[in-house]
Design a protein around this motif. Sequence first.
Motif, PDB file in Angstrom:
ATOM      1  N   GLU A  21     -19.178  83.022 -20.468  1.00  0.00           N
ATOM      2  CA  GLU A  21     -19.113  83.093 -21.926  1.00  0.00           C
ATOM      3  C   GLU A  21     -20.212  82.234 -22.547  1.00  0.00           C
ATOM      4  O   GLU A  21     -20.873  81.467 -21.852  1.00  0.00           O
ATOM      5  CB  GLU A  21     -17.745  82.597 -22.419  1.00  0.00           C
ATOM      6  CG  GLU A  21     -16.562  83.463 -22.005  1.00  0.00           C
ATOM      7  CD  GLU A  21     -15.271  82.951 -22.599  1.00  0.00           C
ATOM      8  OE1 GLU A  21     -15.107  83.060 -23.833  1.00  0.00           O
ATOM      9  OE2 GLU A  21     -14.443  82.422 -21.839  1.00  0.00           O
ATOM     10  N   THR A  22     -20.373  82.414 -23.837  1.00  0.00           N
ATOM     11  CA  THR A  22     -21.304  81.578 -24.599  1.00  0.00           C
ATOM     12  C   THR A  22     -20.580  81.054 -25.827  1.00  0.00           C
ATOM     13  O   THR A  22     -20.021  81.833 -26.600  1.00  0.00           O
ATOM     14  CB  THR A  22     -22.544  82.375 -25.034  1.00  0.00           C
ATOM     15  OG1 THR A  22     -23.184  82.911 -23.867  1.00  0.00           O
ATOM     16  CG2 THR A  22     -23.535  81.487 -25.766  1.00  0.00           C
ATOM     17  N   LYS A  23     -20.562  79.745 -25.964  1.00  0.00           N
ATOM     18  CA  LYS A  23     -19.873  79.128 -27.112  1.00  0.00           C
ATOM     19  C   LYS A  23     -20.756  78.016 -27.690  1.00  0.00           C
ATOM     20  O   LYS A  23     -21.750  77.606 -27.092  1.00  0.00           O
ATOM     21  CB  LYS A  23     -18.539  78.508 -26.673  1.00  0.00           C
ATOM     22  CG  LYS A  23     -17.543  79.494 -26.065  1.00  0.00           C
ATOM     23  CD  LYS A  23     -16.806  80.283 -27.111  1.00  0.00           C
ATOM     24  CE  LYS A  23     -15.716  81.140 -26.471  1.00  0.00           C
ATOM     25  NZ  LYS A  23     -14.958  81.899 -27.478  1.00  0.00           N
ATOM     26  N   ARG A  24     -20.337  77.505 -28.829  1.00  0.00           N
ATOM     27  CA  ARG A  24     -21.048  76.381 -29.427  1.00  0.00           C
ATOM     28  C   ARG A  24     -20.496  75.071 -28.867  1.00  0.00           C
ATOM     29  O   ARG A  24     -19.338  74.974 -28.455  1.00  0.00           O
ATOM     30  CB  ARG A  24     -20.926  76.413 -30.951  1.00  0.00           C
ATOM     31  CG  ARG A  24     -21.535  77.673 -31.535  1.00  0.00           C
ATOM     32  CD  ARG A  24     -21.755  77.587 -33.022  1.00  0.00           C
ATOM     33  NE  ARG A  24     -22.271  78.863 -33.517  1.00  0.00           N
ATOM     34  CZ  ARG A  24     -23.545  79.230 -33.491  1.00  0.00           C
ATOM     35  NH1 ARG A  24     -24.452  78.391 -33.007  1.00  0.00           N
ATOM     36  NH2 ARG A  24     -23.927  80.405 -33.948  1.00  0.00           N
ATOM     37  N   VAL A  25     -21.349  74.056 -28.841  1.00  0.00           N
ATOM     38  CA  VAL A  25     -20.973  72.754 -28.282  1.00  0.00           C
ATOM     39  C   VAL A  25     -19.695  72.234 -28.925  1.00  0.00           C
ATOM     40  O   VAL A  25     -18.809  71.707 -28.248  1.00  0.00           O
ATOM     41  CB  VAL A  25     -22.118  71.731 -28.467  1.00  0.00           C
ATOM     42  CG1 VAL A  25     -21.663  70.314 -28.114  1.00  0.00           C
ATOM     43  CG2 VAL A  25     -23.326  72.115 -27.627  1.00  0.00           C
ATOM     44  N   GLY A  26     -19.566  72.394 -30.243  1.00  0.00           N
ATOM     45  CA  GLY A  26     -18.411  71.867 -30.966  1.00  0.00           C
ATOM     46  C   GLY A  26     -17.083  72.449 -30.531  1.00  0.00           C
ATOM     47  O   GLY A  26     -16.032  71.864 -30.800  1.00  0.00           O
ATOM     48  N   ALA A  27     -17.110  73.599 -29.837  1.00  0.00           N
ATOM     49  CA  ALA A  27     -15.868  74.205 -29.367  1.00  0.00           C
ATOM     50  C   ALA A  27     -15.320  73.480 -28.141  1.00  0.00           C
ATOM     51  O   ALA A  27     -14.131  73.605 -27.824  1.00  0.00           O
ATOM     52  CB  ALA A  27     -16.092  75.682 -29.037  1.00  0.00           C
ATOM     53  N   TYR A  28     -16.170  72.701 -27.462  1.00  0.00           N
ATOM     54  CA  TYR A  28     -15.761  72.071 -26.214  1.00  0.00           C
ATOM     55  C   TYR A  28     -15.946  70.554 -26.196  1.00  0.00           C
ATOM     56  O   TYR A  28     -15.544  69.888 -25.247  1.00  0.00           O
ATOM     57  CB  TYR A  28     -16.513  72.696 -25.033  1.00  0.00           C
ATOM     58  CG  TYR A  28     -16.009  74.088 -24.741  1.00  0.00           C
ATOM     59  CD1 TYR A  28     -14.950  74.289 -23.859  1.00  0.00           C
ATOM     60  CD2 TYR A  28     -16.558  75.193 -25.380  1.00  0.00           C
ATOM     61  CE1 TYR A  28     -14.458  75.556 -23.601  1.00  0.00           C
ATOM     62  CE2 TYR A  28     -16.080  76.465 -25.133  1.00  0.00           C
ATOM     63  CZ  TYR A  28     -15.030  76.652 -24.245  1.00  0.00           C
ATOM     64  OH  TYR A  28     -14.537  77.909 -24.012  1.00  0.00           O
ATOM     65  N   PHE A  29     -16.544  70.022 -27.264  1.00  0.00           N
ATOM     66  CA  PHE A  29     -16.737  68.575 -27.349  1.00  0.00           C
ATOM     67  C   PHE A  29     -16.391  68.086 -28.746  1.00  0.00           C
ATOM     68  O   PHE A  29     -16.704  68.750 -29.744  1.00  0.00           O
ATOM     69  CB  PHE A  29     -18.201  68.197 -27.060  1.00  0.00           C
ATOM     70  CG  PHE A  29     -18.600  68.331 -25.624  1.00  0.00           C
ATOM     71  CD1 PHE A  29     -18.478  67.272 -24.740  1.00  0.00           C
ATOM     72  CD2 PHE A  29     -19.112  69.536 -25.156  1.00  0.00           C
ATOM     73  CE1 PHE A  29     -18.867  67.400 -23.422  1.00  0.00           C
ATOM     74  CE2 PHE A  29     -19.495  69.671 -23.840  1.00  0.00           C
ATOM     75  CZ  PHE A  29     -19.377  68.602 -22.961  1.00  0.00           C
ATOM     76  N   ASN A  30     -15.751  66.931 -28.801  1.00  0.00           N
ATOM     77  CA  ASN A  30     -15.515  66.227 -30.068  1.00  0.00           C
ATOM     78  C   ASN A  30     -16.457  65.025 -30.137  1.00  0.00           C
ATOM     79  O   ASN A  30     -16.744  64.386 -29.120  1.00  0.00           O
ATOM     80  CB  ASN A  30     -14.073  65.714 -30.156  1.00  0.00           C
ATOM     81  CG  ASN A  30     -13.074  66.853 -30.227  1.00  0.00           C
ATOM     82  OD1 ASN A  30     -13.279  67.832 -30.943  1.00  0.00           O
ATOM     83  ND2 ASN A  30     -11.980  66.731 -29.469  1.00  0.00           N
ATOM     84  N   GLU A  31     -16.905  64.718 -31.334  1.00  0.00           N
ATOM     85  CA  GLU A  31     -17.684  63.492 -31.479  1.00  0.00           C
ATOM     86  C   GLU A  31     -16.740  62.301 -31.364  1.00  0.00           C
ATOM     87  O   GLU A  31     -15.661  62.281 -31.963  1.00  0.00           O
ATOM     88  CB  GLU A  31     -18.413  63.451 -32.820  1.00  0.00           C
ATOM     89  CG  GLU A  31     -19.294  62.219 -32.961  1.00  0.00           C
ATOM     90  CD  GLU A  31     -20.116  62.199 -34.236  1.00  0.00           C
ATOM     91  OE1 GLU A  31     -21.085  61.426 -34.294  1.00  0.00           O
ATOM     92  OE2 GLU A  31     -19.784  62.948 -35.176  1.00  0.00           O
ATOM     93  N   ASN A  32     -17.154  61.314 -30.591  1.00  0.00           N
ATOM     94  CA  ASN A  32     -16.359  60.102 -30.407  1.00  0.00           C
ATOM     95  C   ASN A  32     -16.935  59.012 -31.311  1.00  0.00           C
ATOM     96  O   ASN A  32     -18.039  58.533 -31.093  1.00  0.00           O
ATOM     97  CB  ASN A  32     -16.412  59.663 -28.943  1.00  0.00           C
ATOM     98  CG  ASN A  32     -15.642  58.373 -28.698  1.00  0.00           C
ATOM     99  OD1 ASN A  32     -15.062  57.789 -29.618  1.00  0.00           O
ATOM    100  ND2 ASN A  32     -15.631  57.923 -27.462  1.00  0.00           N
ATOM    101  N   LYS A  33     -16.174  58.627 -32.341  1.00  0.00           N
ATOM    102  CA  LYS A  33     -16.634  57.600 -33.281  1.00  0.00           C
ATOM    103  C   LYS A  33     -15.710  56.385 -33.290  1.00  0.00           C
ATOM    104  O   LYS A  33     -15.735  55.581 -34.224  1.00  0.00           O
ATOM    105  CB  LYS A  33     -16.744  58.204 -34.681  1.00  0.00           C
ATOM    106  CG  LYS A  33     -17.716  59.383 -34.758  1.00  0.00           C
ATOM    107  CD  LYS A  33     -17.921  59.883 -36.171  1.00  0.00           C
ATOM    108  CE  LYS A  33     -18.841  58.968 -36.924  1.00  0.00           C
ATOM    109  NZ  LYS A  33     -19.231  59.491 -38.245  1.00  0.00           N
TER     110      LYS A  33
END
Length: 423
Positions: free
Chosen positions: A23-35
């Motif tokens: 499949e092809t997805k956007r980074v945001g679908a599989y990673f959360n920003e850690n702040k």
Amino acid sequence: MRKYVRYKDSGISWIGEVPEHWETKRVGAYFNENKALNKDFIFKKAYQFKFGSLVLKNELGDEREYEDTYVKYTVLNENDIVFNGLNLNYDFVSQRVAICPAPGIITSAYIAMSPKNSIDSMYYLWLFKTMDNKKMLHGMGSGIRLTLSFADIKNQLIPIPPLPEQKAIAEYLDKKTAQINELVSAKQKQIELLKEYKQSVIANAVTGKMNKNRRMKDSGISWIGKIPENWDVHYLFQKVREHFISNKEIHHQNLLSLSYGRIIQKDINKTDGLLPESFDTYQIVENGNVVLRLTDLQNDHKSLRVGYVTQEGIVTSAYECLEVFDKSLYSKFFYYQLHSFDVKKMFYGMGGGLRQNISYNELRKIRIACPPLSEQKEIVAYIEKKVSSIDSQIASIENQIANLNEYKQSLISDVVTGKVKVC
């Protein structure tokens, strides 16, 4: 190597086709920003980037000294992926992607991404490292200094192999890159041994140690020891004088510099912020001069500080320039002996002042061992022949290392984008 049976267009320009079942997805679908911040000062040690890895800083002093800074750092989880997205328009060398090996903290100037449960972090580490290697990150970012943010990354399309394949690819690349790195490391050790051998060849030649059957005598020079019986010992000032010709009235344009023990040419027209507006304060050097950089001895114990001039030009007046005036001393022989003096770090016992600089007044007291002139020339010819052969071997091994690293990057790229099947 094997390929997948069927492929399809990924819609990602730098990847092209991927296996049909990926499949092809956007980074945001599989990673959360850690702040998450270290606001309670739970973590006392911070990570830093080093050659594409995160390593702990070796801070000095009491840990409370760092509290005001470290409470503003981001708390990393194991397997978080971190991007160094700073100065993208200036720095095209640094490796900018790393994975967190264990919980810790890092400056919030970096981007930390926490993976969601349905992916393998190590696969995506390899994928993002491939993007970094291809300089894909340098086409992103914003501001004068081109700084990357999570907003720039989260909408990037990435391939999504099935999770078992992600794990298999990551394990394969871990194994293969470790093997290649081991080969590279072995070759780098070969280079270091050859460099050591080269220095020993020079040192033995200029101190009369090549022929063990010669009658020897004590030179009275601590770093040399015994020398052939027919050699003489002189103070430097008896054979060599300070050479200084100001460029103020001459305006010579051939700019030279001392770099790693070699005199190199520099572009006088380059405006990289490191050159002065005027070269009137520079000095002129001539063929056969020996140039020394004898400043900041207390800070830098690695640099080679002696160079041999083969063309007329100008160098900074911060360098010390020497001229052999006695015809019984061959300038190249003098250079090689002073080079060995440098390699043995003998300059570091000299000099004065806070920055431990050395002037001609200290240099003039150095004692040099002098064979007959004809022997000096024979020694220089021997050195240059041997050094040329050793340098050729080093260049060959460096080329092998470059090929191995190129192969490694190509392998990573092919495997992580599905051009090659490993499971």
